[in-house]
Design a protein around this motif. Sequence first.
Motif, mmCIF file in Angstrom:
data_model
loop_
_atom_site.group_PDB
_atom_site.id
_atom_site.type_symbol
_atom_site.label_atom_id
_atom_site.label_comp_id
_atom_site.label_asym_id
_atom_site.label_seq_id
_atom_site.Cartn_x
_atom_site.Cartn_y
_atom_site.Cartn_z
ATOM 1 N N SER A 3 -4.879 115.159 79.478
ATOM 2 C CA SER A 3 -3.696 116.015 79.418
ATOM 3 C C SER A 3 -2.630 115.404 78.513
ATOM 4 N N THR A 4 -2.898 114.189 78.045
ATOM 5 C CA THR A 4 -1.934 113.521 77.174
ATOM 6 C C THR A 4 -2.629 113.095 75.887
ATOM 7 N N ALA A 5 -1.839 112.709 74.906
ATOM 8 C CA ALA A 5 -2.402 112.244 73.637
ATOM 9 C C ALA A 5 -3.056 110.872 73.842
ATOM 10 N N ILE A 6 -4.155 110.631 73.133
ATOM 11 C CA ILE A 6 -4.849 109.355 73.307
ATOM 12 C C ILE A 6 -4.900 108.580 71.995
ATOM 13 N N ASN A 7 -5.004 107.280 72.096
ATOM 14 C CA ASN A 7 -5.097 106.487 70.869
ATOM 15 C C ASN A 7 -6.447 105.790 70.772
ATOM 16 N N LEU A 8 -6.651 105.135 69.630
ATOM 17 C CA LEU A 8 -7.931 104.491 69.356
ATOM 18 C C LEU A 8 -8.255 103.430 70.413
ATOM 19 N N LYS A 9 -7.240 102.716 70.846
ATOM 20 C CA LYS A 9 -7.441 101.652 71.834
ATOM 21 C C LYS A 9 -8.025 102.212 73.136
ATOM 22 N N LEU A 10 -7.476 103.341 73.539
ATOM 23 C CA LEU A 10 -7.969 103.965 74.765
ATOM 24 C C LEU A 10 -9.421 104.418 74.608
ATOM 25 N N LEU A 11 -9.717 104.974 73.428
ATOM 26 C CA LEU A 11 -11.103 105.394 73.161
ATOM 27 C C LEU A 11 -12.048 104.198 73.190
ATOM 28 N N GLU A 12 -11.603 103.112 72.601
ATOM 29 C CA GLU A 12 -12.434 101.905 72.573
ATOM 30 C C GLU A 12 -12.739 101.428 73.986
ATOM 31 N N ALA A 13 -11.754 101.533 74.850
ATOM 32 C CA ALA A 13 -11.949 101.107 76.230
ATOM 33 C C ALA A 13 -12.929 102.024 76.958
ATOM 34 N N LYS A 14 -12.906 103.312 76.595
ATOM 35 C CA LYS A 14 -13.798 104.281 77.238
ATOM 36 C C LYS A 14 -15.232 104.156 76.734
ATOM 37 N N PHE A 15 -15.358 103.845 75.439
ATOM 38 C CA PHE A 15 -16.693 103.753 74.837
ATOM 39 C C PHE A 15 -16.957 102.314 74.432
ATOM 40 N N GLU A 16 -17.204 101.500 75.405
ATOM 41 C CA GLU A 16 -17.349 100.066 75.143
ATOM 42 C C GLU A 16 -18.466 99.742 74.164
ATOM 43 N N ARG A 17 -19.506 100.567 74.164
ATOM 44 C CA ARG A 17 -20.659 100.234 73.327
ATOM 45 C C ARG A 17 -20.574 100.810 71.922
ATOM 46 N N ALA A 18 -19.610 101.687 71.701
ATOM 47 C CA ALA A 18 -19.468 102.258 70.357
ATOM 48 C C ALA A 18 -18.613 101.328 69.511
ATOM 49 N N ASP A 19 -18.901 101.281 68.213
ATOM 50 C CA ASP A 19 -18.047 100.402 67.426
ATOM 51 C C ASP A 19 -16.803 101.125 66.950
ATOM 52 N N ARG A 20 -15.791 100.321 66.732
ATOM 53 C CA ARG A 20 -14.465 100.783 66.414
ATOM 54 C C ARG A 20 -14.434 101.689 65.184
ATOM 55 N N THR A 21 -15.217 101.304 64.165
ATOM 56 C CA THR A 21 -15.244 102.083 62.924
ATOM 57 C C THR A 21 -15.745 103.497 63.180
ATOM 58 N N THR A 22 -16.798 103.612 63.974
ATOM 59 C CA THR A 22 -17.345 104.929 64.277
ATOM 60 C C THR A 22 -16.316 105.785 64.999
ATOM 61 N N LEU A 23 -15.644 105.192 65.962
ATOM 62 C CA LEU A 23 -14.628 105.938 66.707
ATOM 63 C C LEU A 23 -13.491 106.353 65.785
ATOM 64 N N PHE A 24 -13.069 105.428 64.946
ATOM 65 C CA PHE A 24 -11.986 105.717 64.022
ATOM 66 C C PHE A 24 -12.364 106.851 63.077
ATOM 67 N N ARG A 25 -13.599 106.774 62.540
ATOM 68 C CA ARG A 25 -14.063 107.815 61.621
ATOM 69 C C ARG A 25 -14.160 109.167 62.310
ATOM 70 N N THR A 26 -14.593 109.151 63.552
ATOM 71 C CA THR A 26 -14.686 110.402 64.307
ATOM 72 C C THR A 26 -13.299 111.044 64.419
ATOM 73 N N LEU A 27 -12.310 110.235 64.749
ATOM 74 C CA LEU A 27 -10.949 110.763 64.854
ATOM 75 C C LEU A 27 -10.455 111.287 63.514
ATOM 76 N N LYS A 28 -10.742 110.549 62.443
ATOM 77 C CA LYS A 28 -10.308 110.971 61.108
ATOM 78 C C LYS A 28 -10.939 112.309 60.712
ATOM 79 N N THR A 29 -12.245 112.440 60.998
ATOM 80 C CA THR A 29 -12.929 113.700 60.700
ATOM 81 C C THR A 29 -12.278 114.845 61.477
ATOM 82 N N PHE A 30 -12.044 114.616 62.747
ATOM 83 C CA PHE A 30 -11.410 115.653 63.575
ATOM 84 C C PHE A 30 -10.045 116.021 63.008
ATOM 85 N N GLU A 31 -9.311 115.014 62.556
ATOM 86 C CA GLU A 31 -7.962 115.267 62.047
ATOM 87 C C GLU A 31 -8.021 116.056 60.736
ATOM 88 N N GLU A 32 -8.949 115.640 59.846
ATOM 89 C CA GLU A 32 -9.090 116.348 58.568
ATOM 90 C C GLU A 32 -9.446 117.810 58.766
#
Length: 133
Positions: free
Chosen positions: A28-57
Amino acid sequence: MLEDKLENRAIKPTTMRLLVLKELVESSTAINLKLLEAKFERADRTTLFRTLKTFEEKKLIHSVDDGTGSVKYSLCTDSCACKPQDQHVHFYCEKCEETFCLTQSQIPESQVPVGFNVSSASMVYKGVCANCS
Ligand SMILES: [Zn+2]
Ligand SMILES: [Zn+2]
């Protein structure tokens, strides 16, 4: 359906994208990369970051600068084109440090001198949210 949300924005649904989207939809609130990283411990940071960038674009999500120095992201409405007139006020709670989209509160139309072009606008209210007051 989550897949439809991605396809509406011409984003190919991958497992990772669907998982990140689910997180955004359920929050219900805005989330940041750090929170995503904590939720997806096994995913790497770059992948998560790129996913967010794609969504934003693709204008599936918008970034929120709430003045805390960490960029947060929140889901756009289905009709959002992320134009200045689509942008809304955000609310930052000083107690829980969460940031909310106030989609009902439009940012007032900007008054700029001739020759100036507005590409984005942001407005943040600060205070205490309903959960904390
Ligand atoms: Zn709060
Ligand atoms: Zn927002």
